[in-house]
Design an enzyme around this catalytic site. Structure first.
Site, mmCIF file in Angstrom:
data_model
loop_
_atom_site.group_PDB
_atom_site.id
_atom_site.type_symbol
_atom_site.label_atom_id
_atom_site.label_comp_id
_atom_site.label_asym_id
_atom_site.label_seq_id
_atom_site.Cartn_x
_atom_site.Cartn_y
_atom_site.Cartn_z
ATOM 1 N N ARG A 93 0.870 -1.176 0.000
ATOM 2 C CA ARG A 93 0.000 0.000 0.000
ATOM 3 C C ARG A 93 0.904 1.223 0.000
ATOM 4 O O ARG A 93 2.047 1.165 0.464
ATOM 5 C CB ARG A 93 -0.886 0.026 1.247
ATOM 6 C CG ARG A 93 -1.794 -1.175 1.433
ATOM 7 C CD ARG A 93 -2.565 -1.056 2.742
ATOM 8 N NE ARG A 93 -3.506 -2.161 2.938
ATOM 9 C CZ ARG A 93 -3.236 -3.247 3.659
ATOM 10 N NH1 ARG A 93 -2.062 -3.370 4.254
ATOM 11 N NH2 ARG A 93 -4.141 -4.205 3.799
ATOM 12 N N LYS A 95 -2.025 -1.867 8.033
ATOM 13 C CA LYS A 95 -3.158 -1.265 8.734
ATOM 14 C C LYS A 95 -3.187 -1.712 10.195
ATOM 15 O O LYS A 95 -2.928 -2.874 10.497
ATOM 16 C CB LYS A 95 -4.481 -1.656 8.043
ATOM 17 C CG LYS A 95 -4.673 -0.993 6.686
ATOM 18 C CD LYS A 95 -6.032 -1.346 6.111
ATOM 19 C CE LYS A 95 -6.293 -0.600 4.804
ATOM 20 N NZ LYS A 95 -7.618 -0.929 4.237
ATOM 21 N N HIS A 149 -1.991 2.299 -5.977
ATOM 22 C CA HIS A 149 -2.692 1.049 -5.640
ATOM 23 C C HIS A 149 -2.785 0.118 -6.845
ATOM 24 O O HIS A 149 -2.923 -1.101 -6.678
ATOM 25 C CB HIS A 149 -4.084 1.367 -5.109
ATOM 26 C CG HIS A 149 -4.513 0.450 -4.002
ATOM 27 N ND1 HIS A 149 -3.907 0.430 -2.770
ATOM 28 C CD2 HIS A 149 -5.477 -0.505 -3.954
ATOM 29 C CE1 HIS A 149 -4.488 -0.484 -2.003
ATOM 30 N NE2 HIS A 149 -5.440 -1.061 -2.695
ATOM 31 N N ARG A 176 -0.210 -2.496 -6.707
ATOM 32 C CA ARG A 176 -0.547 -3.538 -5.727
ATOM 33 C C ARG A 176 -1.533 -4.539 -6.331
ATOM 34 O O ARG A 176 -1.364 -5.751 -6.193
ATOM 35 C CB ARG A 176 -1.136 -2.874 -4.485
ATOM 36 C CG ARG A 176 -1.602 -3.807 -3.381
ATOM 37 C CD ARG A 176 -1.951 -2.970 -2.157
ATOM 38 N NE ARG A 176 -2.810 -3.644 -1.195
ATOM 39 C CZ ARG A 176 -2.367 -4.417 -0.215
ATOM 40 N NH1 ARG A 176 -1.079 -4.641 -0.092
ATOM 41 N NH2 ARG A 176 -3.209 -4.963 0.644
ATOM 42 N N HIS A 183 -3.961 -8.899 3.954
ATOM 43 C CA HIS A 183 -5.418 -8.876 4.095
ATOM 44 C C HIS A 183 -5.823 -9.688 5.324
ATOM 45 O O HIS A 183 -5.387 -10.818 5.500
ATOM 46 C CB HIS A 183 -6.096 -9.470 2.856
ATOM 47 C CG HIS A 183 -6.068 -8.577 1.667
ATOM 48 N ND1 HIS A 183 -6.224 -9.050 0.380
ATOM 49 C CD2 HIS A 183 -5.890 -7.231 1.558
ATOM 50 C CE1 HIS A 183 -6.157 -8.032 -0.471
ATOM 51 N NE2 HIS A 183 -5.960 -6.933 0.226
ATOM 52 N N TYR A 234 -9.528 -10.912 -6.582
ATOM 53 C CA TYR A 234 -8.627 -11.145 -7.707
ATOM 54 C C TYR A 234 -9.009 -12.374 -8.507
ATOM 55 O O TYR A 234 -8.590 -12.525 -9.645
ATOM 56 C CB TYR A 234 -7.181 -11.259 -7.200
ATOM 57 C CG TYR A 234 -6.726 -9.987 -6.530
ATOM 58 C CD1 TYR A 234 -6.442 -8.848 -7.289
ATOM 59 C CD2 TYR A 234 -6.639 -9.886 -5.149
ATOM 60 C CE1 TYR A 234 -6.070 -7.663 -6.678
ATOM 61 C CE2 TYR A 234 -6.270 -8.708 -4.533
ATOM 62 C CZ TYR A 234 -5.984 -7.607 -5.303
ATOM 63 O OH TYR A 234 -5.630 -6.431 -4.695
#
Length: 298
Positions: A148, A172, A244, A247, A270, A279
């Site tokens: 990210r 995150k 992004h 990514r 994730h 994806y």
């Protein structure tokens, strides 16, 4: 309980208990404040403990007139989280948002770049300028490690474990993970570190930050967006791209080449596999290859 007190308590919970980043945290609080503004416009003096589903349904209805379905769904989700918190802390007995449905959204597929398009963008970087080596190293890292943009600008020299072919990434909620890094990517980072960065006047507190601006400080998110956008224009790329996009391309190319979805999930950081599963919708031929290779009655 007044709204400001509830919001302050909720902010404390999001920051300390859930460990959300400042950006995510502010988005959650903004959703609640939209509701507060709506109540003020109606001159409705209802506390967060007493507000009922009827007024919330009215708010959601009015919201749908001024924002996109995607924004409406995000705000509903944010309010649902807020009232779940109040119920969990026993400020109220129920969550009045519980039965309010979000608008149905089609799953948005991420934009991706081909390997050739990524090569073209990176080759368009002007290496005659000092920031050229830095920009090449940054884009190689965005694509090579699937970071990210916030993870890229926070990357530290002490996070580089090149002997083990890994980097440590802070994602995150300050969650850390180790991501493999290829030799090509390592080469470009080292070129930047030892040919450009060593000659910079680094500002105090930024000594360990890997990627620096001209003033010797950490780069901003906006600067990375600008670099990517300008390269897109320079190469005549007819796609809307952002940091992004690299990514998304990283994950898509791994999947297309047969990588395991769980491994991709770990590398992307994730929390849920369902986030990574988007994806699978980019190239369905991958599913056919898996069936052909592994099913006993192929």
């Amino acid at each position: 309980m007044k709204w400001e007190q509830a919001i302050a308590d909720y902010k404390h919970y999001l920051k300390l208990e859930r460990g959300l980043s400042e950006n995510t945290l502010m988005n959650y609080l903004r959703d609640v404040r939209k509701l507060v503004s709506y109540l003020e416009e109606l001159d409705q003096k209802i506390s967060p403990v007493k507000i009922e589903q009827e007024i919330l349904l009215q708010f959601v209805y009015e919201l749908g007139k001024s924002v996109s379905p995607r924004s409406q769904a995000r705000i509903i989700s944010g309010l649902n989280s807020f009232f779940n918190y109040l119920a969990f802390e026993q400020y109220r007995e129920d969550n009045p948002m519980e039965l309010i449905e979000s608008p149905k959204l089609g799953r948005k597929l991420p934009d991706t770049l081909s390997v050739e398009e990524i090569d073209t963008l990176i080759k368009a970087i002007d290496l005659s300028k000092a920031e050229g080596e830095r920009n090449r190293a940054m884009l190689e890292t965005l694509y090579g490690c699937g970071l990210r943009v916030s993870e890229l600008i926070q990357l530290r020299i002490s996070d580089l474990f090149f002997e083990e072919d890994f980097i440590k990434v802070t994602g995150k909620g300050d969650k850390q993970r180790f991501v493999p890094i290829g030799k090509v990517n390592q080469k470009y980072i080292n070129l930047y570190r030892y040919q450009v960065r060593v000659h910079q006047n680094i500002q105090k507190g930024n000594e360990d930050i890997l990627f620096l601006n001209r003033r010797g400080k950490a780069l901003s998110r906006a600067m990375i967006f600008t670099i990517v956008k300008q390269l897109g224009v320079k190469t005549g790329l007819r796609k809307t791209i952002s940091p992004h996009t690299f990514r998304h391309s990283f994950a898509t190319h791994l999947l297309e080449n047969g990588a395991d979805l769980r491994a991709i999930q770990q590398m992307l950081g994730h929390e849920s596999i369902t986030t990574t599963e988007i994806y699978m919708h980019v190239d369905r031929t991958h599913l056919s290859r898996v069936m052909e290779q592994f099913h006993p009655r192929k």
